[in-house]
Design an enzyme around this catalytic site. Sequence first.
Site, PDB file in Angstrom:
ATOM      1  N   ASP A   1      40.367  27.859  26.294  1.00 32.71           N
ATOM      2  CA  ASP A   1      39.963  29.158  26.845  1.00 32.71           C
ATOM      3  C   ASP A   1      38.918  28.930  27.934  1.00 32.71           C
ATOM      4  O   ASP A   1      37.974  28.140  27.756  1.00 32.71           O
ATOM      5  CB  ASP A   1      39.381  30.045  25.743  1.00 32.71           C
TER       6      ASP A   1
ATOM      7  N   ASN B   1      36.656  37.153  38.176  1.00 31.98           N
ATOM      8  CA  ASN B   1      37.358  38.349  38.652  1.00 31.98           C
ATOM      9  C   ASN B   1      36.386  39.413  39.148  1.00 31.98           C
ATOM     10  O   ASN B   1      36.611  40.048  40.183  1.00 31.98           O
ATOM     11  CB  ASN B   1      38.228  38.929  37.534  1.00 31.98           C
TER      12      ASN B   1
ATOM     13  N   ASP C   1      42.905  34.124  39.848  1.00 31.92           N
ATOM     14  CA  ASP C   1      44.209  33.451  39.833  1.00 31.92           C
ATOM     15  C   ASP C   1      44.089  32.014  40.309  1.00 31.92           C
ATOM     16  O   ASP C   1      44.737  31.105  39.756  1.00 31.92           O
ATOM     17  CB  ASP C   1      45.193  34.215  40.725  1.00 31.92           C
TER      18      ASP C   1
ATOM     19  N   GLU D   1      43.582  34.049  30.032  1.00 35.00           N
ATOM     20  CA  GLU D   1      42.903  32.825  30.491  1.00 35.00           C
ATOM     21  C   GLU D   1      42.999  31.707  29.464  1.00 35.00           C
ATOM     22  O   GLU D   1      42.233  30.740  29.512  1.00 35.00           O
ATOM     23  CB  GLU D   1      41.436  33.118  30.807  1.00 35.00           C
TER      24      GLU D   1
END
Length: 331
Positions: free
Chosen positions: A198, A206, A215, A241
């Site tokens: 993770d 973001n 991304d 993620e």
Amino acid sequence: LAYLFGFRPHQIELSSLAMAISCIVLSRGVFRYGLVDLAPVARSLVFNQIDDAVLVLDRASHVSDCNQVFRQLFPEIAALHDESPLKRIRVTSEPLAGLVRHAQGDPPHGEYIDVQIGETVLRCRFMRLSNSRGKLIGRALVFTDISDHVAMRNDLRRLASTDLLTGVGNRRFFLALADREIGRRLRRPTPISLAIIDLDFFKGFNDDFGHQAGDEVLRMVATTCQHCLRQTDIFGRYGGEEFAVCMPETDAASAMQVAERLRRSIANLVFEHGTASRAITISVGVANSRAEDEISLDDLLGRADSALYRAKANGRNCVVLASPETREVTA
């Protein structure tokens, strides 16, 4: 017959009259059934100009005829046929010879077999040729180029199992292969390990730099993981993620080494956005099953997820191993 029996009424020359009547009858038949123009036109427009390749065989499976498309695909057979049209030519080169042998077994009309010749994939259909009384007079092999169809089908399969953003296997792909590896242990007991990865503080990428930046971070992590993993490891995007790694025939110590190598490699990455830069780190939860243990994929995923939760609680940027007894060891 008129001459033989002496029939000659009024001394009329019957040969001229018979010739005239015969010409009328023959002409009517020729034009009525299209014997002058239909046969050559049909052969030119249908047999030689269709997109499919056609090979016609006689009852003994010798080459009887072939069209232009077939000549382009199999020029050596066409050359033999053109050199000696009346010679009984047999097909000896594979894979065509195997198809001819299959045709000799009288397969059902319309049955097909797909074959690959070079980069071209052909679908061969078998046709039984019979006369008006139903007697076999030959066979035809009709070849259709399905290369584009096969390529499209392969692309769809690839898209169905690939995460479009990162290019690695998606969740469905990962779970299917991981479950298959666990099933193999029923035949040959071996250890197996699974890790869930993770990204730490991914939401910040973001929020601060935009979703395109997030991304790009995911792609950087996926590429780095692929370079660090072994060929036998199964890697995929687990969701959001999170990524997952299944390590067949890997004990706990080796799995921890792989996970730690991943963590260090990711920690060396730096994401740059304009003048700003930010380090990337991951937390990893690892679960292992010994060779003698009976375990399911859901069990391994659950243990790995619990270990990942502990890694987050321990401050992130670390690897935690969950033992079969669900105790965790932090690295």
